[in-house]
Structure formats: structure tokens, C-alpha cells
Design an enzyme around this catalytic site. Structure first.
Site, PDB file in Angstrom:
ATOM      1  N   HIS A  86     -17.676  55.098  57.696  1.00  0.00           N
ATOM      2  CA  HIS A  86     -16.228  54.647  57.735  1.00  0.00           C
ATOM      3  C   HIS A  86     -15.591  54.924  55.526  1.00  0.00           C
ATOM      4  O   HIS A  86     -14.839  55.005  55.923  1.00  0.00           O
ATOM      5  CB  HIS A  86     -17.285  52.553  56.838  1.00  0.00           C
ATOM      6  N   GLU A 264     -10.998  63.771  43.253  1.00  0.00           N
ATOM      7  CA  GLU A 264     -10.696  62.810  44.254  1.00  0.00           C
ATOM      8  C   GLU A 264     -10.932  61.299  44.560  1.00  0.00           C
ATOM      9  O   GLU A 264      -9.403  61.312  44.753  1.00  0.00           O
ATOM     10  CB  GLU A 264     -11.902  62.810  45.689  1.00  0.00           C
ATOM     11  N   SER A 277       6.089  52.886  41.036  1.00  0.00           N
ATOM     12  CA  SER A 277       6.607  53.343  40.327  1.00  0.00           C
ATOM     13  C   SER A 277       8.094  53.503  40.664  1.00  0.00           C
ATOM     14  O   SER A 277       9.864  53.191  39.874  1.00  0.00           O
ATOM     15  CB  SER A 277       6.937  54.438  39.155  1.00  0.00           C
ATOM     16  N   THR A 337      -4.041  55.217  31.728  1.00  0.00           N
ATOM     17  CA  THR A 337      -3.681  53.964  32.677  1.00  0.00           C
ATOM     18  C   THR A 337      -2.964  53.102  32.323  1.00  0.00           C
ATOM     19  O   THR A 337      -2.321  51.927  33.028  1.00  0.00           O
ATOM     20  CB  THR A 337      -5.239  53.752  33.173  1.00  0.00           C
TER      21      THR A 337
END
Lengths: 543, 181
Positions: A86, A264, A277, A337
Site C-alpha cells: 500500500h 522524499e 499557491s 511552513t
């Protein structure tokens, strides 16, 4: 707004084939041998949607087994194969190729280029993928079964995979080659193919985030290839890179893996930041707030992603100084962030907002991704992580940033640009039904997992103590409903492509800005054969 | 420079970066090994000495815990004679482990070792150890296994307890072999 743009079809003089769109009429020529960025983008998107459903059906097996305590449906080893496959399929088969698909479709149109810089290599980087995933999926049908040690492939457990392990490793190699070729293509396109006037700091945010993502990919995919190659030789050729009995060190694999693994996770989310954005300014009818800080925040996140890897392995036994360093470095990521979330909220502030489906998914992204980011901060606290490590709290955390994060951004991007790609409007009513049911069920699915994790339920185990039964049942019901809801998405996309009678205008949206909206909907098979004039108005930012 | 040459140049450079990073992935192995030897990280930077010349006796005492485990591929019993003992820094000492082969065949075992806290491994000097060589035990044979060591007297002040841990593996153990499971 398209008046200053030289339309390719009217200035089609010296290329010797000016007969309309001149798509290859033969099916194989059109799709197998295509070098057209739009066709390859479509192939990537169809492939990733297919993988999304294959990986999703494995998630349904997992949630069905976890519906009740005890073992009902599958053997533990098969359960572990499901969690492993998965993850591998969703990460490498669904999310990453979907972003490459959007990059292929959009980057040339956004920077005013006729195609990608290296069109033949582009064909290769796509057509490797179906073979890689056929190979990976085929391991489920082999005697020794698929990989069952989790997508992180930790030795020594992963070395107990039987002979099918070689197929897993080669599949990962092929995915890596595909990603690296795609990234080289994207960087070459952005560096060399921009229309005159499209300076780097005037590029749309989606192009910027993909440029940075492409560099991340080139830097870390080879490291993963190296790590799995060492596993391969440990397994089949008696090397001892990670074999403690032979002088190797299994913990070293974790260090090498997460040197790849942490960048990653940003590879999967940075293009999402770009999409959000693009969408928020359109439906707020305001330019993006803080364009420059968005670019620098993205670059900062990318840099920091290389120096925080060991927060995935706080419990392996690191010295205190190491734990503290990785804790503070990880928390530092919340600064850029936070800048991004602040800028998104400020973009909407006092805008004349409307709530079409792409905007709903974008706002859903901002809210739910922030919840995922917050639980990430909790996990970064090294002392607390010793309790949370390898529990469902971690599962809840990374699913919040990946599903209502990356996947919602992919949905938003699809609804936003699908009218441009197909020339037809999708059904707003069904789009909204899809959004609201996704937004509700994704929370029913993943929010209870926070509580399960805090209460101590371990991840990757097919059975659990009866005290966890209620929350698991709620989570499974949410999972089944979320899975079924995605069938609506397929219906909306197919209807938009083949049945919809409502034609899209070139601009599609009232507030859309950017070169791709100066082209027809759908754009000609070959667009921007002559570079457009980049006007102030066509850019998505004001200054 | 025309567009095609520019594209080729970018491609060449990026391919070089990718190949370089593939090499870097492998280089991480020796790099980490050196890092661990220098800093003691991982707890395996135990010093080996032919004799006790570096041993200068001190009044300071540390407590050492002796831990023993056996990999599932090896049918041996293995434990420390004394689980915890106190030692003066700088005094050559001996600790004893006992291993017994409870399988039906003669087997060669090889022990790996580890010190916690990892920093202490830089001050842990072994002059002789059963882990330096392969150990052969016949079926039902039991054997005492000594470790000769001393702790360097300049061990950092904050370290009061040290754990010395051994794990025995079947010689030539291959983690991908599932036959014993």
C-alpha cells in the site's frame, strides 16, 4: 487578457506541417511513442489514478482486517504485505507520478515553452513506470510473497523476504530511474525553455516548487537506489553491509534510508504547496500574498529536509546531543511552513472569495494539512516520541499530511485545470459532493487513529487489544466511505472529459492569472510554438 | 549556444549529480563507520590493547552490567556469571560469561559486542576477549568465556554505569536464511 499573446495557430509558417492539431492518428503512435508533453502528462495522470485505486484497495483490506479485534480475513504475513505494498504503491505509484503528470501538462504552458526540453526522454520516464509496478505487484503472486517489512525496508526483517525480494529491488531501481529522468527534464525545461521575460522570480509558484522538488529528487533517489542495492547484495551475494553478525550495522540502513526518506516526504508535498499557491489567489481574486517569501520558504524547507532525518529513529539509541539536535532542527521546519500557511491565509484575507470545488479542496488542504503538521511537531519532541514511536499516532500524522495534504492538493489541481485540459467544465454539483464527503470521511478515517496511537496501539499489527475496538471500527467505516467516495471523482473526471456539454472559456475561472489561461481550452496539441510575450497581467502575482 | 546544446549541458551535469549521489549512498557506509570509530557512536569503538601499559589505577569506581543474548539461529545458552559488578578505573580486571551448546551438533559461534553509553566505548580497553575469535562448542559442551579489560582512568565524570553487551551468532549467519524459523 490574451491580446498581447501571439497565438501559435495564427503564426504557423515555417514548420512545414500546418494542418490543425496534427495529432498522430494511430493509437500506438499517439500514446506509446508520444513525445508530446500533454499526452505524457495525461498518461502519468491516468497511471497514477489507477495506482491510487490499487493502493487504495489494499488499504481497504487493511481496514477490513482491523474492523474488529482478532484475525478474521487475512493471515498476518499477508496483512504485512498489504501495509508494505500500500505504502510503496501510494508513494511511488500514485502521488509522485501524479505530480510529474501535472508538471508535464503545466510547466511548458506556464513558462511559455512549446514542450519539455527532452521529449524523447520524457516518453521513457513514463513508460518505465508500468513495467516497474507490474514487477512490484507480481511479487504478491510469487511463492515467497511480496515484501512485508514495511515500505522502509528495514533489515534484518526485510532480508527474510524470499527470492521475490530481487523484483522489489529492481522495481525500486526503475522507479528511481524514472523519477530522475523526469526531474532532469523538468530542470532543463525550466532553465532553458522559459519565454522571454519569464524571469526566475516571475515564475508561477507551481513551477518554482517543482524546480526545487526536482533537485530534491535528483539528490535523494540515487541514495535510495544505493541503499536497496546494498540490501540486494546482503540478501543474494553474502555481503554484510547491514548484517550485525558479519560486522555490519542494521541501524546504518536506517540512517541511509532516511537520508532519502525525509526529503522524499517533501517531494510529495512541495508541488502541493505550489498548487495551493495557484488556486487560492484565483478564487480570492487577489495576488498571492508574499510571493518572494513563498519561494524562499520552499527552498528553506528543501534545505532543512536534508538535516533532520534521524527524527524518524529517535528510539534506536542516539546520544542525548544527537536527539536534541534532530529535535530542534525538525522544529525549525515549522518556521518556513508557518510562513506558507500565514501567506495562504493572508491571500484569502479580504479577498472576494468564491467556493468552487478547487477552492474547497484548497481550503480543506490548508486546514487539514496544518493539523498534520501540528501532530508532526508533537512527534518531533524527542521525549514524547518515545511514547508515540511506531504507534497509530504516527500513522494518523503522516496520513493527515499525505491524504488531506498531497491527495487533496491533487484533487484541487484536477478540478482547477481539468477544464483547461479537456475544454469542458466538470459538474460543480458532483465536485462539491465529492469534496464534502471526502473532507468528512477522511477525518472519520484518520482522526480516531490519533487517540489509538496515544493509547498505545502499535502500527503494522493485524490484531489488537479489545480496548481499541471502538475507534478502529469508526476508522474502518470512515475508510470504506472515503474509498467509495473516490469513485465519484472518477465519475466526475470521465463526465468532464467525454459527456459534459458546458464548454470552458480560455480563462476558465474569473480570477485566473498565468500563461496557461491565455491558451484555448483545450489548448492546441502543440502550444506556444512561438514564445508568448509575457505581460504583467498574465502573471499570477501583482508586483 | 543553441537550445539543444544548452539542454544537453544541463542533462550532462544533472546525470553526473545523480551518479555522484548514487556513489554517495555507498560512501555513507564507510563515512558512518569512521564517524562511529572516532566518536564512539554506536558503542562499538572499544579499544584493543596487547598489554596493560595504559592501566593506571584510580580510586574511582564504576558499575558495569554484563548483558548477554543469542541470535535465534544459534541453539546456545549464554549468560554472564555476575550480572553487575563494580570496578576500579584503571585496574586490569576479568569478567566471565558462560556459553552452552544445547543443540545436537558442534557449532561455531561468533560474538558481537556493544557498550552503553556509547561514549564509554572509547575508554573501554580489552586485552583479551572471547569475541575476538570464533568459538567452537560440541553438542552439550559448556565453556567459560573470559573478558580481560580495564577502563581508562580519564573516563568522563558523568558516566557512573556502563553496560557491556554481547550477542552470539552462528558463524556465517545469513539474515536472509529462514530455514531455522
Amino acid at each position: 487578457m490574451s491580446t498581447e499573446v501571439i497565438h501559435p495557430d495564427t503564426h504557423h509558417v515555417d514548420d512545414g506541417h500546418d494542418h490543425g492539431d496534427h495529432k498522430p492518428s494511430n493509437f500506438l503512435d499517439r500514446w506509446l511513442f508520444t513525445t508530446n508533453h500533454k499526452d505524457i502528462g495525461t498518461l502519468y495522470l491516468i497511471f497514477s489514478l489507477t495506482m491510487f485505486f490499487i493502493g487504495g484497495s489494499m488499504a481497504m483490506v487493511i481496514r477490513a482486517e482491523l474492523f474488529m479485534p482478532g484475525l478474521q480475513l487475512v493471515e498476518p504475513d499477508f496483512f504485512n504485505q498489504m501495509t508494505t505494498m500500500h505504502a510503496l504503491i501510494m508513494v511511488f505509484g500514485a502521488v509522485m507520478p501524479a505530480w510529474v503528470g501535472f508538471a508535464n501538462w503545466l510547466i511548458p504552458m506556464m513558462i511559455g515553452a512549446p514542450d519539455m526540453a527532452l521529449p524523447r526522454m520524457n516518453n521513457w520516464s513514463f513508460w518505465i513506470l508500468p513495467f516497474a509496478f507490474t514487477m512490484l505487484l507480481s511479487t504478491l503472486f510469487m511463492d515467497s510473497g511480496g515484501p512485508a517489512a514495511g515500505w522502509t525496508l528495514y533489515p534484518p526483517l526485510v532480508l527474510q523476504t524470499g527470492t521475490s525480494f530481487a523484483f522489489v529491488v529492481f522495481a525500486v531501481h526503475m522507479m528511481g530511474v524514472s523519477s530522475i529522468m523526469g526531474s532532469i527534464n523538468i530542470i532543463a525545461t525550466i532553465f532553458n525553455m522559459r519565454a522571454p521575460g519569464m524571469r526566475l522570480l516571475r515564475m508561477p509558484m507551481f513551477v518554482w516548487t517543482w524546480l526545487i522538488t526536482a533537485f530534491l529528487l535528483i539528490a535523494v533517489m540515487p541514495v535510495l537506489a544505493g541503499a536497496v542495492t546494498m540490501l540486494l547484495t546482503d540478501h543474494f551475494f553474502s555481503t554484510n553491509f547491514f548484517n550485525a553478525a558479519g560486522g555490519g550495522d542494521p541501524v546504518m540502513f536506517q540512517h541511509i534510508f532516511w537520508f532519502f526518506g525525509h526529503p522524499e516526504v517533501y517531494i510529495m508535498i512541495l508541488p502541493a504547496f505550489g498548487v495551493i499557491s495557484e488556486i487560492l489567489p484565483t478564487f480570492s481574486r487577489k495576488p498571492l500574498f508574499g510571493y518572494g517569501s513563498m519561494v524562499y520558504a520552499t527552498a528553506t524547507i528543501a534545505f532543512l529536509s536534508f538535516i533532520v532525518w534521524a527524527h524518524h529513529m529517535f528510539t534506536v539509541g542516539m546520544p542525548l546531543q544527537g536527539e536534541l539536535y534532530f529535535m530542534y532542527a525538525t522544529m525549525l521546519i515549522s518556521v518556513p511552513t508557518g510562513v506558507k500557511v500565514f501567506n495562504w491565509v493572508s491571500t484569502m484575507w479580504q479577498g472576494s472569495m468564491t467556493f468552487e470545488t478547487p477552492m474547497l479542496f484548497a481550503i480543506g488542504f490548508v486546514v487539514l494539512f496544518t493539523i498534520g503538521g501540528l501532530s508532526g511537531l508533537m512527534l518531533a519532541i524527542t521525549a514524547a516520541d518515545f511514547q508515540y514511536h511506531d504507534t497509530y499516532f504516527v500513522v494518523a500524522h503522516f496520513h493527515y499530511v499525505l491524504v488531506p495534504g498531497s491527495v487533496f492538493a491533487l484533487m484541487a489541481a484536477t478540478y482547477y485545470w481539468l477544464p483547461k485540459f479537456t475544454g469542458n467544465m466538470y459538474s460543480e454539483k458532483w465536485g462539491k459532493i465529492h469534496f464534502w464527503s471526502s473532507a468528512i470521511f477522511v477525518n472519520v478515517l484518520f482522526f480516531p487513529q490519533h487517540y489509538l496511537g496515544l493509547a498505545g496501539m502499535p502500527r503494522r499489527i493485524p490484531d489488537y487489544s479489545p480496548q481499541f475496538a471502538d475507534f478502529n471500527m469508526i476508522s474502518s467505516l470512515g475508510g470504506f466511505a472515503f474509498g467509495a467516495t473516490q469513485l465519484i471523482f472518477v465519475g466526475v473526471v470521465l463526465h468532464c472529459a467525454y459527456r459534459s456539454k458546458v464548454k470552458a472559456t480560455p480563462e476558465v475561472w474569473e480570477g485566473s492569472r498565468g500563461l496557461e489561461w491565455t491558451l484555448d481550452s483545450p489548448p492546441a496539441y502543440h502550444s506556444f510554438n512561438t514564445p508568448p510575450v509575457v505581460t504583467h497581467n498574465a502573471l499570477s502575482r501583482a508586483d | 549556444m543553441n537550445l539543444q546544446e544548452k539542454n544537453r549541458k544541463v542533462t550532462r551535469r544533472l546525470v553526473l549529480v545523480a551518479v555522484g549521489m548514487f556513489g554517495f549512498g555507498f560512501a555513507l557506509w564507510p563515512l558512518y563507520t569512521v564517524l562511529c570509530e572516532v566518536t564512539g557512536l554506536g558503542g562499538r569503538a572499544i579499544q584493543v590493547s596487547e598489554d596493560n601499559t595504559g592501566a593506571v589505577a584510580s580510586d574511582r569506581i564504576v558499575s558495569i552490567r554484563f548483558d548477554a543474548s543469542v541470535n535465534s539461529s544459534l541453539p546456545w545458552e549464554f549468560k554472564a556469571k555476575e550480572k553487575v559488578s563494580e570496578f576500579n578505573l584503571g585496574v586490569p580486571s576479568t569478567a566471565y560469561y558462560v556459553a552452552k551448546n544445547v543443540g545436537n551438533d558442534a557449532i561455531i559461534g561468533q560474538a558481537t559486542y556493544n557498550v552503553t553509553p556509547p561514549e564509554a566505548s572509547l575508554y573501554f580497553v580489552k586485552t583479551e576477549c572471547f569475541c575476538f575469535t570464533e568459538q567452537l562448542l560440541q553438542a552439550d559442551e559448556s565453556q567459560e568465556m573470559p573478558v580481560y579489560f580495564y577502563i581508562k582512568p580519564d573516563l568522563p565524570e558523568h558516566i557512573k554505569d556502563i553496560t557491556l553487551s554481547y550477542t552470539f551468532y552462528r558463524h556465517g549467519y545469513d539474515p536472509s536464511d529462514r530455514s531455522h524459523l
